[in-house]
Design a protein around this motif. Structure first.
Motif, PDB file in Angstrom:
ATOM      1  N   THR A  21      33.813  41.003  40.564  1.00 30.24           N
ATOM      2  CA  THR A  21      34.215  42.017  39.590  1.00 30.24           C
ATOM      3  C   THR A  21      33.518  43.337  39.887  1.00 30.24           C
ATOM      4  O   THR A  21      32.440  43.370  40.485  1.00 30.24           O
ATOM      5  CB  THR A  21      33.879  41.584  38.148  1.00 30.24           C
ATOM      6  OG1 THR A  21      32.509  41.157  38.083  1.00 30.24           O
ATOM      7  CG2 THR A  21      34.776  40.455  37.686  1.00 30.24           C
ATOM      8  N   SER A  22      34.154  44.410  39.434  1.00 29.06           N
ATOM      9  CA  SER A  22      33.555  45.739  39.530  1.00 29.06           C
ATOM     10  C   SER A  22      33.561  46.337  38.133  1.00 29.06           C
ATOM     11  O   SER A  22      34.630  46.563  37.550  1.00 29.06           O
ATOM     12  CB  SER A  22      34.347  46.624  40.499  1.00 29.06           C
ATOM     13  OG  SER A  22      33.722  47.883  40.653  1.00 29.06           O
ATOM     14  N   ALA A  33      35.921  46.481  33.224  1.00 32.17           N
ATOM     15  CA  ALA A  33      35.698  45.975  34.573  1.00 32.17           C
ATOM     16  C   ALA A  33      37.021  45.499  35.156  1.00 32.17           C
ATOM     17  O   ALA A  33      37.976  45.205  34.431  1.00 32.17           O
ATOM     18  CB  ALA A  33      34.688  44.827  34.571  1.00 32.17           C
ATOM     19  N   ALA A  35      38.719  42.657  37.966  1.00 36.49           N
ATOM     20  CA  ALA A  35      38.543  41.490  38.833  1.00 36.49           C
ATOM     21  C   ALA A  35      39.047  41.852  40.222  1.00 36.49           C
ATOM     22  O   ALA A  35      40.080  42.513  40.369  1.00 36.49           O
ATOM     23  CB  ALA A  35      39.316  40.296  38.283  1.00 36.49           C
ATOM     24  N   GLY A 103      29.376  41.664  40.647  1.00 38.35           N
ATOM     25  CA  GLY A 103      29.538  40.630  39.631  1.00 38.35           C
ATOM     26  C   GLY A 103      29.129  39.236  40.042  1.00 38.35           C
ATOM     27  O   GLY A 103      29.583  38.254  39.446  1.00 38.35           O
ATOM     28  N   ASN A 142      31.563  42.427  33.102  1.00 34.98           N
ATOM     29  CA  ASN A 142      31.763  41.543  34.256  1.00 34.98           C
ATOM     30  C   ASN A 142      32.261  40.162  33.841  1.00 34.98           C
ATOM     31  O   ASN A 142      33.170  39.603  34.464  1.00 34.98           O
ATOM     32  CB  ASN A 142      30.472  41.378  35.053  1.00 34.98           C
ATOM     33  CG  ASN A 142      30.125  42.591  35.882  1.00 34.98           C
ATOM     34  OD1 ASN A 142      29.146  43.270  35.603  1.00 34.98           O
ATOM     35  ND2 ASN A 142      30.908  42.881  36.908  1.00 34.98           N
ATOM     36  N   ALA A 145      36.033  40.180  32.784  1.00 40.34           N
ATOM     37  CA  ALA A 145      36.955  40.386  33.910  1.00 40.34           C
ATOM     38  C   ALA A 145      36.976  39.176  34.831  1.00 40.34           C
ATOM     39  O   ALA A 145      38.035  38.773  35.320  1.00 40.34           O
ATOM     40  CB  ALA A 145      36.558  41.638  34.696  1.00 40.34           C
ATOM     41  N   CYS A 146      35.820  38.574  35.068  1.00 38.03           N
ATOM     42  CA  CYS A 146      35.756  37.395  35.935  1.00 38.03           C
ATOM     43  C   CYS A 146      36.530  36.230  35.331  1.00 38.03           C
ATOM     44  O   CYS A 146      37.252  35.519  36.032  1.00 38.03           O
ATOM     45  CB  CYS A 146      34.297  37.005  36.170  1.00 38.03           C
ATOM     46  SG  CYS A 146      34.066  35.593  37.280  1.00 38.03           S
ATOM     47  N   CYS A 166      42.764  42.078  27.855  1.00 36.87           N
ATOM     48  CA  CYS A 166      43.073  41.975  29.278  1.00 36.87           C
ATOM     49  C   CYS A 166      44.338  42.777  29.571  1.00 36.87           C
ATOM     50  O   CYS A 166      45.362  42.601  28.905  1.00 36.87           O
ATOM     51  CB  CYS A 166      43.258  40.512  29.668  1.00 36.87           C
ATOM     52  SG  CYS A 166      43.475  40.248  31.434  1.00 36.87           S
ATOM     53  N   GLY A 307      41.956  35.325  36.706  1.00 35.31           N
ATOM     54  CA  GLY A 307      40.524  35.169  36.578  1.00 35.31           C
ATOM     55  C   GLY A 307      40.062  33.809  37.063  1.00 35.31           C
ATOM     56  O   GLY A 307      40.675  33.225  37.965  1.00 35.31           O
TER      57      GLY A 307
END
Length: 311
Positions: A21-22, A33, A35, A103, A142, A145-146, A166, A307
């Motif tokens: 993740t960013s 964030a 993915a 992440g 993080n 998003a992950c 999301c 994810g």
């Protein structure tokens, strides 16, 4: 004769894939964030004693048993639920850079929670899983998003699980991840941030965060260069992350839509123009990094719409 009762079997093996993740994405500090299409995959099965076999990136970290983040999280969750701890044999294949703003710790903590949920029979919901990981990470970006994939916007409070939205960005958003050789701890990156900000800086970041959300939801690539401007964390972290000021110069040049620090750094996320040849853009970035007297691994990637999942 009475039928023999079938012996109850414990939880079966589990395969997981969790994306890199960013977080922060410029102005959306601790709130949003993406993915990324890089993964850590884990195959876990019950066994007599704990063991790890690791391949891929950062193998030494992934296979070290002492203070292993996946296993320590797994144990701590089961202990907190007064549930039996089943020893596991883990086979790990890792593609996520560790300690470089991609992440890796959120993915490891989520893996540990998912393993505890499966082998401990906890039946936790997505909200509970993300909430536990967010509390351990001290922010929800993080982790959300992950676990959920795509672009997530998350809010957390002390007395409830995070509220997570999301979003699937409209259109194509090719990425280039610039990864330096050296790692940077989140704690060190946090220490350089000021305790207070001016109203002007706070307002600018709120405006840019809203613009960033509009850019993704409407597929407005032309908004990105302005929307990624940040006054909260990137100016203070730039001395620790020299790739950031180096690559920010390329914003709005052919092939590059915008640049943001990936998480707390030191890696940098470059948003590429989808109509520009990606290999050509990568070559331009590589030439510029070399011109700055720096070095970096440059990975062409994309936003992962999925994810964490059973692989």
């Amino acid at each position: 004769m009475p039928k023999k009762k079938k012996q109850s079997r414990g939880p079966t093996s589990l395969r997981l894939a969790l994306p890199a993740t960013s977080a922060n994405l410029g102005p959306a500090f601790d709130a949003a964030a993406l993915a990324i299409d890089l993964y850590i995959t884990i195959h876990a099965r019950p066994t007599a004693s704990f063991s790890i076999h690791a391949t891929g990136r950062d193998q030494e970290v992934c296979r070290t048993m002492e203070n292993h983040l996946i296993l320590s999280t797994y144990r701590e969750i089961l202990e907190s639920q007064t549930t039996k701890i089943t020893p596991l044999a883990l086979r790990i294949k890792n593609d996520i850079p560790i300690g470089k703003g991609c992440g890796s710790s959120a993915a490891a903590r989520l893996a540990g929670i998912a393993l505890a949920n499966h082998f401990g029979g906890l039946r936790w919901s997505d909200s509970q899983i993300i909430g536990e990981a967010s509390r351990r990470e001290h922010h929800p970006d993080n982790a959300s998003a992950c676990w959920m994939g795509g672009l997530t916007v998350a809010r957390v409070s002390a007395d409830s699980d995070p509220q997570v939205v999301c979003i699937r960005p409209k259109g194509k958003w090719p990425l280039l991840l610039a990864i330096p050789d050296q790692a940077l701890s989140t704690e060190e990156a946090r220490r350089v941030l000021p305790a207070q900000y001016s109203r002007a800086d706070a307002v600018a970041n709120i405006q840019n965060s809203m613009l960033l959300l509009a850019a993704f939801t409407q597929g407005r690539h032309e908004l990105l260069s302005a929307a990624l401007e940040d006054r909260i964390h990137q100016p203070y972290r730039a001395p620790l992350c020299p790739l950031l000021p180096c690559l920010q110069v390329l914003t709005s040049t052919p092939g590059v839509l915008g640049v943001a620090l990936s998480g707390a750094g030191p890696s940098v996320l470059v948003f590429l123009d989808p109509v520009f040849p990606p290999q050509k853009a990568r070559k331009l970035v590589a030439t510029h990094v070399e011109h700055c007297g720096l070095s970096a691994e440059l990975l062409l990637t994309s936003i992962s719409s999925r994810g964490a999942r059973r692989s």
